[in-house]
Design an enzyme around this catalytic site. Sequence first.
Site, PDB file in Angstrom:
ATOM      1  N   GLY A  89       0.811  -1.218   0.000  1.00 52.92           N
ATOM      2  CA  GLY A  89       0.000   0.000   0.000  1.00 52.92           C
ATOM      3  C   GLY A  89       0.840   1.260   0.000  1.00 52.92           C
ATOM      4  O   GLY A  89       0.341   2.350  -0.285  1.00 52.92           O
ATOM      5  N   GLY A 123      -0.153   6.161   1.436  1.00 49.52           N
ATOM      6  CA  GLY A 123       1.006   5.636   0.716  1.00 49.52           C
ATOM      7  C   GLY A 123       2.327   6.246   1.107  1.00 49.52           C
ATOM      8  O   GLY A 123       3.360   5.941   0.522  1.00 49.52           O
ATOM      9  N   ASP A 249       1.402 -11.457   7.046  1.00 48.61           N
ATOM     10  CA  ASP A 249       1.941 -10.661   5.934  1.00 48.61           C
ATOM     11  C   ASP A 249       3.293 -10.048   6.298  1.00 48.61           C
ATOM     12  O   ASP A 249       3.939  -9.434   5.465  1.00 48.61           O
ATOM     13  CB  ASP A 249       0.953  -9.553   5.530  1.00 48.61           C
ATOM     14  N   ASP A 259       9.651  -5.789   8.105  1.00 59.29           N
ATOM     15  CA  ASP A 259       8.640  -4.820   8.547  1.00 59.29           C
ATOM     16  C   ASP A 259       8.834  -4.408  10.002  1.00 59.29           C
ATOM     17  O   ASP A 259       8.123  -4.841  10.913  1.00 59.29           O
ATOM     18  CB  ASP A 259       7.218  -5.340   8.293  1.00 59.29           C
TER      19      ASP A 259
HETATM   20  P1  AMP Z   1       2.271  -2.985   8.054  1.00 63.36           P
HETATM   21  O1  AMP Z   1       1.553  -2.868   9.352  1.00 63.36           O
HETATM   22  O2  AMP Z   1       3.295  -1.899   7.838  1.00 63.36           O
HETATM   23  O3  AMP Z   1       2.840  -4.342   7.833  1.00 63.36           O
HETATM   24  O4  AMP Z   1       1.190  -2.716   6.934  1.00 63.36           O
HETATM   25  C1  AMP Z   1       0.033  -3.477   6.758  1.00 63.36           C
HETATM   26  C2  AMP Z   1      -0.630  -3.136   5.463  1.00 63.36           C
HETATM   27  O5  AMP Z   1      -1.075  -1.778   5.445  1.00 63.36           O
HETATM   28  C3  AMP Z   1       0.267  -3.281   4.241  1.00 63.36           C
HETATM   29  O6  AMP Z   1      -0.518  -3.771   3.194  1.00 63.36           O
HETATM   30  C4  AMP Z   1       0.715  -1.864   3.978  1.00 63.36           C
HETATM   31  O7  AMP Z   1       1.094  -1.665   2.631  1.00 63.36           O
HETATM   32  C5  AMP Z   1      -0.517  -1.065   4.349  1.00 63.36           C
HETATM   33  N1  AMP Z   1      -0.182   0.302   4.772  1.00 63.36           N
HETATM   34  C6  AMP Z   1       0.449   0.647   5.916  1.00 63.36           C
HETATM   35  N2  AMP Z   1       0.585   1.988   5.974  1.00 63.36           N
HETATM   36  C7  AMP Z   1       0.048   2.498   4.851  1.00 63.36           C
HETATM   37  C8  AMP Z   1      -0.118   3.840   4.334  1.00 63.36           C
HETATM   38  N3  AMP Z   1       0.304   4.922   4.995  1.00 63.36           N
HETATM   39  N4  AMP Z   1      -0.732   3.962   3.137  1.00 63.36           N
HETATM   40  C9  AMP Z   1      -1.166   2.895   2.467  1.00 63.36           C
HETATM   41  N5  AMP Z   1      -1.045   1.620   2.901  1.00 63.36           N
HETATM   42  C10 AMP Z   1      -0.444   1.420   4.080  1.00 63.36           C
HETATM   43 MG    MG Z   2       3.773  -5.327   6.590  1.00 62.18          MG
END
Ligand code: AMP
Ligand code: MG
Length: 474
Positions: A89, A123, A249, A259
Amino acid sequence: MPTFHFDNTYARELPDFYAPWQPAQVPQPALVQLNHALATELGLDATALDSPEGAAIFAGNTVPDGAEPLAQVYAGHQFGGYSPQLGDGRALLLGEVIDVHGQRRDIALKGSGRTPFSRGGDGKAALGPVLREYLMGEAMHALGVPTTRALAAVITGERVRRDGAPPGAVLARVAASHIRVGTFQFFAAQGDTAKVQQLLDYVIARHYPEAKDAANPTLALFQAVCERQAALVARWMCVGFIHGVMNTDNMTLSGETIDYGPCAFMDAYDPATVFSSIDTQGRYAYAKQPGIAQWNLARLAETLLPLVDADSDRAVALVTEVLEAFPARYQQHWLDGMRRKLGLTTAQDGDLALVNDFLALLQAQAVDFTLAFRGLADGSSRDLFANRADFDTWAVRWQARQPVVSNQANPVYIPRNHQVEAALEAAVRRADYAPFQRLLALLQHPFDAQPDAAAYALPATPEAAAGYQTFCGT
Ligand code: AMP
Ligand code: MG
């Protein structure tokens, strides 16, 4: 323009597993940090990248020749609940290079703008979380823990919509690959066995070529992934690392840590330690990590069942046998690691009890995990215990094992929470990167005590450390 010799197998071989996408343009890219050693390892020209052209590349403004930017699709269990559609994302895979060791490595951007998988998100990434991931990943690498790495951090010249409107930033991240348990789940949940097979073949070829010739390649792959995860989580436990968000994930097939969001290192030893503000149930507490790894591997196993055996009962029996071996495999790696930390040069029957009794002492007296092991080599551990008699009783048993403790087994520097926060705050509030650079330099040599750096080896005072919380980097 700095050249990259991209060879993009993911883009080429897995066309249904991503969306081609371009990074967002940002107003004013500037390098905050470039990892020269890693750039060189990747066969890149670090000097050429340490430039406005390099900043433009790592911010996403310039897509280098040969890159094929794409957002990967995946699903995942988040805190136990299944999300059928996650995906990159706010990240893009630029492409793959072969490093000087002949290893294929992904180069990706994190914080490079919205993608088809952004859902409600912007994003973007804020400078604090980007520098945090940089520090944590490089510290873990230097500690000998398999991990994704930071190649560069850039600021974008814009502010992002977060508390306090912090500077926007992008992290250039390097990984053995970005394939996750959740990548398998995405296709398996749709009943698309052909795609799961395609992904499996790709993962075997890229990460586990020896599985190809096994009698049952799928089962061999699964067993090898379990083995790498057992080894990985054991390494985490031996350095006091708490990932904080072990969703499926966020678990790689390659066996690298990935991550770095709300992760943090434990100070006083307490198995129940949790730092993440959103982990209110303690699902991902320090001591729960091996069990969660096994749970995540069970989710991976489910996606592979039809490929393990056409007879579903037999498939379940085969993967269950591998899964049930996980705790013992984990414990073997963990005990080996703990033996090394205690300086036990041979394996003996009482070792498990010796380790556990030491940890119980640390817990009972709230002793700092890192210092307690580090001080074994020079005898300073004893002074950390309020009740020294208890330590002495344990030490008699330990000394009977004629330990030889190496400082290379027990770090003096870990990313201490208050030091990390101070470094990020200076960068975010005052554009002062000196504390970040100083901390990074120490963490790159975590086993070697440096003059004038004694304070970096110490935890915050218990009062200052109380209630420390971390937040997801979103
Ligand atoms: P994470 O907790 O960083 O592993 O993210 C979990 C999901 O949320 C993943 O699919 C990321 O790409 C999405 N995501 C996290 N932060 C953002 C953001 N600011 N904008 C878009 N997608 C996000
Ligand atoms: Mg992640």
